[in-house]
Design a protein around this motif. Structure first.
Motif, PDB file in Angstrom:
ATOM      1  N   ALA A 164       9.290   2.142   8.729  1.00 46.75           N
ATOM      2  CA  ALA A 164      10.120   3.247   8.245  1.00 46.75           C
ATOM      3  C   ALA A 164       9.788   3.512   6.784  1.00 46.75           C
ATOM      4  CB  ALA A 164      11.594   2.905   8.400  1.00 46.75           C
ATOM      5  N   VAL A 165       9.585   4.784   6.451  1.00 43.45           N
ATOM      6  CA  VAL A 165       9.216   5.165   5.091  1.00 43.45           C
ATOM      7  C   VAL A 165      10.097   6.332   4.640  1.00 43.45           C
ATOM      8  CG1 VAL A 165       7.344   5.916   3.569  1.00 43.45           C
ATOM      9  CG2 VAL A 165       6.828   4.525   5.568  1.00 43.45           C
ATOM     10  N   THR A 166      10.639   6.223   3.433  1.00 44.48           N
ATOM     11  CA  THR A 166      11.361   7.317   2.798  1.00 44.48           C
ATOM     12  C   THR A 166      10.468   7.828   1.684  1.00 44.48           C
ATOM     13  OG1 THR A 166      13.461   6.266   3.312  1.00 44.48           O
ATOM     14  CG2 THR A 166      13.487   7.981   1.620  1.00 44.48           C
ATOM     15  N   PHE A 167      10.230   9.158   1.667  1.00 39.65           N
ATOM     16  CA  PHE A 167       9.282   9.697   0.702  1.00 39.65           C
ATOM     17  C   PHE A 167       9.674  11.110   0.276  1.00 39.65           C
ATOM     18  CE2 PHE A 167       7.891  10.917   4.879  1.00 39.65           C
ATOM     19  CZ  PHE A 167       7.385  12.199   4.749  1.00 39.65           C
ATOM     20  N   ALA A 216       9.013  -2.557   6.495  1.00 41.59           N
ATOM     21  CA  ALA A 216       7.965  -3.076   7.377  1.00 41.59           C
ATOM     22  C   ALA A 216       8.275  -4.546   7.628  1.00 41.59           C
ATOM     23  CB  ALA A 216       6.599  -2.921   6.720  1.00 41.59           C
ATOM     24  N   GLN A 217       8.539  -4.877   8.883  1.00 46.18           N
ATOM     25  CA  GLN A 217       8.941  -6.228   9.247  1.00 46.18           C
ATOM     26  C   GLN A 217       7.873  -6.892  10.110  1.00 46.18           C
ATOM     27  OE1 GLN A 217      11.959  -7.551   8.251  1.00 46.18           O
ATOM     28  NE2 GLN A 217      12.322  -5.660   7.119  1.00 46.18           N
ATOM     29  N   VAL A 255      -2.900   6.070   4.596  1.00 46.08           N
ATOM     30  CA  VAL A 255      -2.706   4.828   3.831  1.00 46.08           C
ATOM     31  C   VAL A 255      -2.588   3.651   4.803  1.00 46.08           C
ATOM     32  CG1 VAL A 255      -1.092   3.574   2.341  1.00 46.08           C
ATOM     33  CG2 VAL A 255      -1.686   5.946   1.812  1.00 46.08           C
ATOM     34  N   LEU A 256      -1.812   3.823   5.860  1.00 43.43           N
ATOM     35  CA  LEU A 256      -1.668   2.754   6.855  1.00 43.43           C
ATOM     36  C   LEU A 256      -3.002   2.441   7.516  1.00 43.43           C
ATOM     37  CD1 LEU A 256       1.710   3.872   8.413  1.00 43.43           C
ATOM     38  CD2 LEU A 256       1.294   1.778   7.115  1.00 43.43           C
ATOM     39  N   ALA A 311       0.830  -1.208   0.000  1.00 43.42           N
ATOM     40  CA  ALA A 311       0.000   0.000   0.000  1.00 43.42           C
ATOM     41  C   ALA A 311       0.864   1.257   0.000  1.00 43.42           C
ATOM     42  CB  ALA A 311      -0.935  -0.002   1.205  1.00 43.42           C
ATOM     43  N   LEU A 312       1.902   1.265   0.812  1.00 49.23           N
ATOM     44  CA  LEU A 312       2.773   2.439   0.868  1.00 49.23           C
ATOM     45  C   LEU A 312       3.564   2.609  -0.424  1.00 49.23           C
ATOM     46  CD1 LEU A 312       3.992   2.122   4.547  1.00 49.23           C
ATOM     47  CD2 LEU A 312       2.620   4.001   3.608  1.00 49.23           C
ATOM     48  N   ARG A 313       4.091   1.524  -0.968  1.00 50.40           N
ATOM     49  CA  ARG A 313       4.877   1.608  -2.214  1.00 50.40           C
ATOM     50  C   ARG A 313       4.030   2.060  -3.397  1.00 50.40           C
ATOM     51  NH1 ARG A 313       7.717  -3.482  -0.234  1.00 50.40           N
ATOM     52  NH2 ARG A 313       9.661  -2.642   0.609  1.00 50.40           N
ATOM     53  N   ALA A 314       2.731   1.830  -3.324  1.00 48.66           N
ATOM     54  CA  ALA A 314       1.829   2.259  -4.396  1.00 48.66           C
ATOM     55  C   ALA A 314       1.506   3.754  -4.299  1.00 48.66           C
ATOM     56  CB  ALA A 314       0.540   1.448  -4.352  1.00 48.66           C
ATOM     57  N   THR A 315       1.936   4.399  -3.225  1.00 49.50           N
ATOM     58  CA  THR A 315       1.671   5.819  -3.015  1.00 49.50           C
ATOM     59  C   THR A 315       2.710   6.656  -3.746  1.00 49.50           C
ATOM     60  OG1 THR A 315       0.759   5.301  -0.833  1.00 49.50           O
ATOM     61  CG2 THR A 315       1.366   7.599  -1.250  1.00 49.50           C
ATOM     62  N   THR A 316       2.270   7.594  -4.562  1.00 54.02           N
ATOM     63  CA  THR A 316       3.171   8.461  -5.300  1.00 54.02           C
ATOM     64  C   THR A 316       4.098   9.191  -4.343  1.00 54.02           C
ATOM     65  OG1 THR A 316       1.525   8.778  -7.028  1.00 54.02           O
ATOM     66  CG2 THR A 316       3.293  10.408  -6.910  1.00 54.02           C
TER      67      THR A 316
END
Length: 85
Positions: A43-46, A35-36, A59-60, A23-28
């Motif tokens: 952790a997200v880099t954006f 995510a483990q 999104v989460l 879901a997060l990777r599909a976010t522009t």
């Protein structure tokens, strides 16, 4: 690129880690997701020009994993960003 670690209300299982990662990777604007299974942090880099921490939290939540709100200063939580003031 910005980096943020989201505290979840509960730890992820394997299916949950996969679901939120997708879901997060599909976010522009999202560049990387960590995510483990067994962890309660993601952790997200954006790119802040394309998305925001608020949108990523949404999104989460839509993926079924609520983000825990940070405690205010003085409630036993400090990010250190203000130098403790």
């Amino acid at each position: 690129m910005m980096h943020h670690s989201f505290q979840l209300a509960a730890a992820l299982d394997i299916a949950g880690a996969t679901k939120v990662s997708e879901a997060l990777r599909a976010t522009t604007g999202v560049g990387a997701v960590d995510a483990q299974a067994g962890a309660d942090r993601i952790a997200v880099t954006f790119d802040a020009d394309h998305t925001s921490m608020l949108e990523l939290a949404r999104v989460l939540n839509r993926a079924g994993h609520a983000v825990r709100e940070p405690k205010p200063h003085g409630a036993g939580s400090c990010c250190g960003g203000c130098g403790g003031h």
